[in-house]
Design an enzyme around this catalytic site. Structure first.
Site, mmCIF file in Angstrom:
data_model
loop_
_atom_site.group_PDB
_atom_site.id
_atom_site.type_symbol
_atom_site.label_atom_id
_atom_site.label_comp_id
_atom_site.label_asym_id
_atom_site.label_seq_id
_atom_site.Cartn_x
_atom_site.Cartn_y
_atom_site.Cartn_z
ATOM 1 N N ARG A 97 0.836 -1.202 0.000
ATOM 2 C CA ARG A 97 0.000 0.000 0.000
ATOM 3 C C ARG A 97 0.875 1.259 0.000
ATOM 4 N NH1 ARG A 97 -3.934 -0.520 4.810
ATOM 5 N NH2 ARG A 97 -2.271 -1.805 5.639
ATOM 6 N N LYS A 134 -0.805 4.635 -0.763
ATOM 7 C CA LYS A 134 -1.587 5.118 0.388
ATOM 8 C C LYS A 134 -0.668 5.861 1.364
ATOM 9 C CE LYS A 134 -4.036 3.193 4.400
ATOM 10 N NZ LYS A 134 -5.359 3.798 4.251
ATOM 11 N N CYS A 171 -8.214 1.645 1.351
ATOM 12 C CA CYS A 171 -8.207 0.317 0.758
ATOM 13 C C CYS A 171 -9.057 -0.613 1.617
ATOM 14 C CB CYS A 171 -6.790 -0.230 0.718
ATOM 15 S SG CYS A 171 -5.676 0.788 -0.251
ATOM 16 N N CYS A 195 -28.255 1.649 3.877
ATOM 17 C CA CYS A 195 -27.815 3.037 3.903
ATOM 18 C C CYS A 195 -27.645 3.631 2.520
ATOM 19 C CB CYS A 195 -26.563 3.249 4.733
ATOM 20 S SG CYS A 195 -25.466 1.878 4.942
ATOM 21 N N HIS A 202 -22.779 11.032 9.368
ATOM 22 C CA HIS A 202 -21.487 11.138 8.679
ATOM 23 C C HIS A 202 -20.746 12.417 9.028
ATOM 24 C CE1 HIS A 202 -24.084 8.385 6.454
ATOM 25 N NE2 HIS A 202 -22.983 7.680 6.322
HETATM 26 N N1 GLN Z 1 -25.113 -2.186 12.195
HETATM 27 C C1 GLN Z 1 -24.091 -1.535 11.464
HETATM 28 C C2 GLN Z 1 -23.521 -0.384 12.259
HETATM 29 O O1 GLN Z 1 -24.260 0.239 12.955
HETATM 30 C C3 GLN Z 1 -24.605 -1.014 10.138
HETATM 31 C C4 GLN Z 1 -23.520 -0.380 9.326
HETATM 32 C C5 GLN Z 1 -23.924 -0.018 7.915
HETATM 33 O O2 GLN Z 1 -25.036 0.262 7.635
HETATM 34 N N2 GLN Z 1 -23.006 0.016 7.008
HETATM 35 O O3 GLN Z 1 -22.361 -0.066 12.187
HETATM 36 ZN ZN ZN Z 2 -25.926 2.319 7.275
#
Ligand code: GLN
Ligand code: ZN
Length: 763
Positions: A16, A19, A525, A652, A703
């Site tokens: 890597r 990176k 990665c 998600c 996020h």
């Molecule tokens: N249960 C997982 C978390 O809370 C869900 C993660 C996801 O949706 N990628 O981290």
């Molecule tokens: Zn999620």
């Protein structure tokens, strides 16, 4: 003579290296000069690896290197910088700002949007065009890198994203309403200039990647392609190899058949059935055909005899001078080399092939066809032995799993009762308030948690010490959830490194590489686990922690599992059986876990399926079959419980229109989804199609570290109630909290719970 060729080499390096270079540059540990010379060395190393493997001079790729992403490179090459980056220093400051945002004295620009590259797990930067977009040749990267290789005595084939794919993958700038493809006439002349310059630098071939040819394309595209490629092929002194990969050409073969190109690359791993059709095109047009016979994006050793047979067939039709042997797609999606895998089971390792080994496979096939099989006898003998061993290995073929699969019956895909009946039974047991609050699963994975895991791994901590630590974290998490007023608790996932790896490590049929990294985006990665054999669950995987957590609280605890489709999607999968078969094996293993959790007294179980949508095939006509087995895999995993056990799922992403009927078909008692970033537009789908089960559209975006206020979450919830029946609504964040810190998590969840309370009172 049949040539051994390549379409692109993984750019990260064996350790890597890339990176490390860019991350050290970002953190100020490395200056620009060292970054550039480090990258130059890496490119030289990769060209030399390919040359010494025997890839044909003139067909070793260049411009496949990138500091961040090849699409982002093209934004610089063609001078497509959105306004907000134009004041930044060109190239590097602007470049990295576009990729990952930039915050420093007086500057605060966000990163550009990222999307998944076709059906891979690689993310590209989405080009953003304005209606009056001008193009010019700004970065000379493709020419510079060609000359760089030339100075090393290596003649390369520069790789560019073709103009139509480049535009088609982009979007109109915010607030503008036009189709980027309308810019084609303005863009093509700049491609012409670039090709001309490459020709005068000495390039014989240029590879123009047009993977959008695997999409369903509107009718106009036929003319657009014809017009653009007429111009490009008129540039003298350079030959165009048009490359399609990731799927069949299908009706787009008709587009390609009319183009004045000198060569065509096809993905025969994904579309072996097209060989005859593309041979006919190559024969009629008397052009070169690049046969993608080695899988560029999976890790299995190729069946060389099969590859040789395909190439012989092609040679028989168009002659050996017209045939190139190639990987199916760029090897960007493949790990660097098996050499580092010294800890892996030797038998399994013998079935694998990473990028460096794939080069050898390409060369062996070309040589066998050219000079006869005798010339590569040892390689072929070894390959046959390895193929044979894999086909029959008891490591792979587990009679018990196969018997269980055969015993699966239709009623294993259905809950006992329909949702309204279940919902009443669950309510009688759980007695949840209206607007029940919950989270998506993980709580902050702090540095301490990660360090604890490393200590266990390195043997610095005993299993007991580690467990004590995780218990303490879990306790803290449960106390917090109780205090803040959450209704359905989770244990926090502190014992998990990753939602796929954790389960992979606990399932039979999975193996982990030490160094099998592939680029996901920028410097990030991932090391996908490898499913090599029939999957089964030797022992319960999560019961210990869920049971422990439930014993610490009177509130209901939600068990937390990763679903079969996501397990499949985020792993390297078997190529010796359909994906759906592997998904069903995974589903059966998860089903047992679900049943064990229920038996252990866990009243609710969430089965995460964040990857269902990204598994959608590239062609519309393939969607139905995929969605059908994906939904059935989820159902098989989730339906083996009593009515009183509440099944949750989580996804998600925000675009549900395409897969809405599948979401409904999963028949989960509750689904939590990401919605907070998407202006509620996804809820339209839920309203339009009349979703009937419980639903928790994320009230805030996890996020970002920003703490949302009560008012803004209340407004959101109010807005949601325009679309959703209030009895069905759950209140939760939009994804797991593991990337967040505790302080903002506490405050955000506090506010969220207050909002739920006020809505209950108002009701
Ligand atoms: N249960 C997982 C978390 O809370 C869900 C993660 C996801 O949706 N990628 O981290
Ligand atoms: Zn999620």
């Amino acid at each position: 003579m049949v040539h051994a060729t390549n379409l692109g080499f993984p750019r990260m390096g064996g350790n890597r290296d890339l990176k490390k270079l860019v991350e050290n540059y970002w953190s100020g540990k490395l200056d620009e000069k060292s970054l550039l010379s480090g990258a130059k060395n890496l490119r030289a190393e990769h060209w030399n690896i390919q040359k010494s493997a025997g890839i044909q001079d003139g067909h070793i790729p260049s411009n496949d290197f990138s500091f961040y992403d090849q699409v982002l490179d093209h934004l610089h090459i063609f001078n497509v910088l959105p306004q907000k980056y134009q004041g930044l220093q060109f190239p590097l400051e602007a470049y990295f700002a576009m990729g990952r945002g930039l915050q420093k004295e007086g500057i605060d620009v966000p990163a550009m949007e990222m999307k998944k590259w076709f059906d891979t797990n690689y993310h590209f930067i989405v080009p953003e065009f304005t209606a009056n977009q001008e193009f010019s040749l700004r970065s000379r990267k493709p020419i510079d890198e060609f000359l760089e290789a030339k100075a090393l005595g290596i003649k390369t084939r520069p790789v560019l994203i073709g103009p139509i794919s480049f535009l088609r993958l982009g979007k109109a700038a915010k607030g503008q309403n036009f189709d980027p493809i309308s810019l084609l006439d303005r863009l093509v002349p700049v491609y012409e200039t670039l090709l001309r310059e490459l020709a005068s630098a000495g390039a014989e071939w240029v590879q123009l990647d047009e993977p959008v040819l695997t999409f369903d394309l509107p009718k106009e595209f036929k003319d657009l392609y014809a017009k653009a490629y007429a111009k490009l092929s008129a540039v003298s002194g350079i030959k165009i190899l048009l490359a399609n990969y990731f799927g069949r050409l299908g009706d787009n073969l008709d587009i390609v058949a009319n183009l004045p190109i000198s060569g065509l690359h096809v993905d025969l791993v994904r579309a072996p059935e097209e060989l005859d059709a593309v041979l006919k095109v190559a024969q009629d047009k008397s052009i070169v055909l690049s046969l993608g016979v080695i899988n560029g994006r999976n890790i299995w050793k190729a069946d060389l005899d099969a590859g040789i047979a395909t190439v012989h067939r092609a040679v028989g039709v168009i002659g050996s001078d017209k045939v190139l042997v190639a990987p199916s797609c760029s090897m960007l999606h493949s790990p660097h080399s098996l050499d580092a895998e010294i800890k892996m089971d030797e038998q399994i390792r013998d079935w694998l092939s990473f990028a460096v080994q794939k080069l050898d496979e390409i060369v062996v096939i070309a040589k066998a066809v050219d000079q006869g099989e005798e010339s590569v006898k040892a390689a072929l003998t070894a390959n046959r032995a390895s193929m044979q061993a894999r086909r029959t290995s008891p490591l792979i073929h587990d009679a018990k799993v196969q018997a269980e699969m055969k015993a699966v019956t239709e009623d294993m895909f259905k809950r006992k009762s329909p949702f309204p009946t279940r919902s009443a039974a669950q309510q009688a047991k759980l007695n949840l308030p209206s607007f029940p609050t919950t989270t998506v699963g993980s709580f902050p994975q702090t540095k301490e948690v990660r360090v604890a895991r490393q200590k266990l791994k390195k043997g610095e901590w005993s299993k007991e010490e580690y467990e004590q630590f995780i218990k303490a974290e879990t306790d803290k998490c449960i106390r917090f959830q109780e205090t803040v007023g959450l209704d359905m608790l989770v244990h926090g996932e502190f014992e998990r490194n990753d939602m796929v790896e954790y389960f992979g490590e606990n399932l039979k049929g999975y193996v982990f590489s030490q160094n099998g990294w592939v680029q996901s985006y920028g410097s990030r990665c991932v090391k996908p686990p490898i499913i090599y054999g029939d999957v089964s669950r030797p022992e319960p995987m999560t019961v210990y922690w869920s049971k422990y957590a439930q014993s610490q609280t009177k509130k209901p605890m939600k068990g937390m599992l990763t679903g079969p489709v996501t397990m499949l999607q985020w792993s390297f999968v078997r190529d010796d059986q359909p994906r759906s078969d592997t998904a069903f094996q995974l589903a059966l293993a998860i089903r047992k876990e679900v049943q064990d959790l229920e038996a252990a007294g866990i009243p609710a179980i969430q089965i995460d399926e964040p990857a269902i949508r990204e598994g959608l095939p590239l062609r519309h006509s393939d969607w139905e079959a995929y969605l059908k087995w994906a939904a059935r895999a989820f159902l098989l995993s989730s339906t083996g419980v009593e009515d009183t056990t509440q099944i949750h799922t989580h996804m998600c992403y925000s675009d549900f229109n395409d897969i809405f009927s599948t979401i409904q078909a999963l028949d989960a008692d509750a689904i939590t989804i990401e919605n907070s970033k998407s202006d509620l537009k996804l809820l339209n789908a839920f309203e339009k199609f009349g979703y009937t089960n419980g639903i928790g559209p994320g009230l805030y975006d996890i996020h970002s570290p920003r703490v949302p206020t009560e008012e803004e979450m209340a407004d959101r919830l109010q807005e949601m109630l325009k679309y959703l029946k209030k009895d069905l609504v759950w209140v939760n964040p939009d994804c797991g909290l593991k990337t967040r810190g505790w302080p903002e998590t506490e405050r955000a969840l506090h506010n969220m719970c207050r909002v739920a309370e006020s809505f209950r009172k108002a009701k």
